[in-house]
Scaffold this motif. Structure first.
Motif, short mmCIF file in Angstrom:
data_model
loop_
_atom_site.label_atom_id
_atom_site.label_comp_id
_atom_site.label_asym_id
_atom_site.label_seq_id
_atom_site.Cartn_x
_atom_site.Cartn_y
_atom_site.Cartn_z
N UNK A 6 4.42 7.78 -5.51
CA UNK A 6 3.79 8.60 -6.54
C UNK A 6 3.45 7.77 -7.77
N UNK A 7 4.33 6.81 -8.12
CA UNK A 7 4.05 5.94 -9.28
C UNK A 7 2.82 5.08 -9.02
N UNK A 8 2.70 4.58 -7.80
CA UNK A 8 1.52 3.77 -7.46
C UNK A 8 0.25 4.60 -7.50
N UNK A 9 0.32 5.81 -6.92
CA UNK A 9 -0.87 6.67 -6.88
C UNK A 9 -1.26 7.14 -8.27
N UNK A 10 -0.26 7.35 -9.15
CA UNK A 10 -0.57 7.75 -10.52
C UNK A 10 -1.34 6.67 -11.25
N UNK A 11 -1.09 5.42 -10.90
CA UNK A 11 -1.79 4.30 -11.52
C UNK A 11 -3.10 3.97 -10.81
N UNK A 12 -3.47 4.82 -9.81
CA UNK A 12 -4.72 4.64 -9.07
C UNK A 12 -4.77 3.28 -8.36
N UNK A 13 -3.63 2.86 -7.81
CA UNK A 13 -3.55 1.59 -7.12
C UNK A 13 -3.42 1.80 -5.62
N UNK A 14 -4.07 0.95 -4.85
CA UNK A 14 -3.91 0.97 -3.40
C UNK A 14 -2.80 0.00 -3.01
N UNK A 15 -2.34 0.10 -1.77
CA UNK A 15 -1.33 -0.83 -1.28
C UNK A 15 -1.87 -2.25 -1.36
N UNK A 16 -3.13 -2.41 -1.06
CA UNK A 16 -3.76 -3.73 -1.10
C UNK A 16 -3.75 -4.29 -2.52
N UNK A 17 -4.02 -3.42 -3.51
CA UNK A 17 -4.01 -3.87 -4.91
C UNK A 17 -2.63 -4.39 -5.30
#
Length: 366
Positions: free
Chosen positions: A12-23
Motif C-alpha cells: 500500500x505504501x508503494x502504491x500510494x507513492x505511485x511506484x511500480x515494482x520495477x521502479x
C-alpha cells in the motif's frame, strides 16, 4: 489496533507513492523478485532470514516507513505462524475438489518460490568453494569454533585493524567478538560473561587452541604480554583499557605497545601484510576469511567501510560486486565487480621471483 500485515503495509505504501515494482527495484537495487516476495510475505524466496530482514529494513527505509515497527511486526507474524492451533491440526482434511482456483494457484506459486530459493541458496554456497580446491579442508576447519575448546560456540568474530600509534575501541557481546592482527599474528578477543561488575574476557592467538582469560572492570587497564605463560608466543604487548561493562557486554580500548625485541623481524625483509579496504555504497552480503579464519559473514549496510588485514591469505566474497569499491595495499580504488553479481577475490603472499629476501602479494588466478 493495526491489523495490517507486513506485506500489505509495504504494498500500500508503494502504491500510494505511485511506484511500480520495477521502479523500486531500480532505485533500491533490490531484485524485483525479492520486492514481490516481501509484499506477498513469501520469505522462502530468501536463502536465509538474514537476507529477508536486511531487504525488509532497506525497503521500509526507502518507503519512509517505521522500520522498527515493521521488523517487530515481522517477528510477531513469524512467531504466530510457527504456533499451529490445535483445531487446525485436528480439522478433517479437505478434498482436492474443495480448493478453489486461487488456493491452487497460491500453493503452486509457493512451491515454485521454495524451489527457486533453494536453488539460489545452493548456487551461492557452491560458488564459495569452487576456487578453493586443495584449500577446502583448511577453510572448513577454521570456521568451526570447536577448534579452540575454550572459545564458546556461536560467536561471530568481526575483523578489525589496530594501526600503529592509535587506540581502537572494541565492543564485545555474547555473540560478537573481534579478530585483529598483531605483527602478522591473528588474535581474537571475546567476552565469556559478566559477574559482579567484572567482564570475563578471552584472548586467543591463532593457530593455538588455548585461550587466556582475564577479568576486568570499568576503568581498569590490562597488559597482555609475552611474559604471561599462556601468551609466550605474542610478538608485542597489547594494552587493554576497559571503558564500560554492562550485564552482557563490554567496551574496551585496544592499543599496540612496543614491539618485542628479537621477534618482530621473523619474516623476510620488506614483507607487508595483505591489506584491503572495502567501501560499501549499497547493502551487500559478505564473507571474509583471514589466514584460514572466518572474519565476518553477513549483510553489510550502505556507507560502511571494512578494513581487512591478513598475513598470507585473504579471501573475500561479496554478493553484489557493483555495490563495493576496493583499495588493495595502496593501489588505485576500483569497483569490485558487476552490479548484482557474486564476486570472489583471493589474495596470497608468494616469493618475489626477483628478490629472495622479499615476498609479494598477488591475486589467485592472475
Amino acid at each position: 489496533m493495526n491489523t495490517k500485515r507486513v506485506g500489505q503495509i509495504l504494498r500500500e505504501a508503494r502504491e500510494d507513492k505511485k511506484l511500480s515494482v520495477k521502479d523500486v527495484a531500480k532505485e533500491t537495487n533490490i531484485a524485483a523478485k525479492y520486492i514481490i516476495a516481501l509484499e506477498t510475505e513469501d520469505y522462502s524466496q530468501f536463502p536465509a532470514e538474514t537476507f529477508a530482514l536486511g531487504f525488509l529494513k532497506n525497503y521500509a527505509s526507502y518507503l519512509k516507513l517505521d522500520t522498527a515497527m515493521l521488523l517487530n511486526l515481522y517477528r510477531g507474524e513469524q512467531i504466530e505462524e510457527s504456533q499451529a492451533p490445535l483445531e487446525e491440526l485436528t480439522r478433517p482434511t479437505t478434498t482436492p475438489f474443495s480448493l478453489d482456483r486461487n488456493k491452487i494457484i497460491s500453493l503452486v506459486s509457493l512451491f515454485l518460490f521454495v524451489i527457486s530459493a533453494y536453488i539460489i541458496y545452493i548456487s551461492f554456497e557452491d560458488s564459495g568453494s569452487v576456487s578453493m580446491d586443495d584449500d577446502n579442508t583448511e577453510v572448513s576447519q577454521s570456521v568451526e569454533p570447536s577448534n579452540s575448546s575454550d572459545i564458546p560456540s556461536g560467536i561471530n568474530f568481526v575483523n578489525q585493524s589496530v594501526p600503529e600509534n592509535a587506540s581502537v575501541p572494541f565492543i564485545l557481546t555474547e555473540d560478537r567478538g573481534v579478530s585483529f592482527s598483531v605483527n602478522n599474528q591473528q588474535c581474537k578477543m571475546f567476552i565469556k560473561g559478566v559477574s559482579n561488575g567484572k567482564a570475563n574476557l578471552g584472548f586467543n592467538i591463532f593457530p593455538e587452541k588455548n585461550v587466556y582469560f582475564f577479568q576486568t572492570a570499568e576503568g581498569e587497564e590490562t597488559i597482555l604480554s609475552y611474559k604471561i605463560e599462556e601468551l609466550s608466543s605474542l610478538r608485542r604487548d597489547i594494552r587493554v583499557v576497559t571503558q564500560a561493562v554492562t550485564e552482557k557486554s563490554a567496551k574496551v580500548l585496544v592499543t599496540l605497545k612496543e614491539e618485542r625485541e628479537g621477534v618482530a623481524v621473523k619474516s623476510p625483509v620488506g614483507d607487508v601484510p595483505i591489506q584491503v579496504t572495502l567501501f560499501f555504497s549499497k547493502p551487500s552480503y559478505v564473507e571474509f576469511v583471514l589466514d584460514g579464519q572466518m572474519g565476518e559473514r553477513g549483510l553489510v549496510s550502505a556507507g560502511e567501510v571494512k578494513h581487512l588485514e591478513a598475513r598470507d591469505r585473504l579471501e573475500i566474497k561479496v554478493g553484489d560486486g557493483g555495490a563495493v569499491e576496493m583499495v588493495q595495499n595502496g593501489k588505485e580504488r576500483v569497483v569490485l565487480g558487476k552490479p548484482g553479481k557474486l564476486v570472489k577475490k583471493i589474495f596470497i603472499r608468494k616469493p618475489n621471483p626477483y628478490d629472495s629476501t622479499q615476498s609479494i602479494i598477488g591475486e589467485l588466478g592472475e
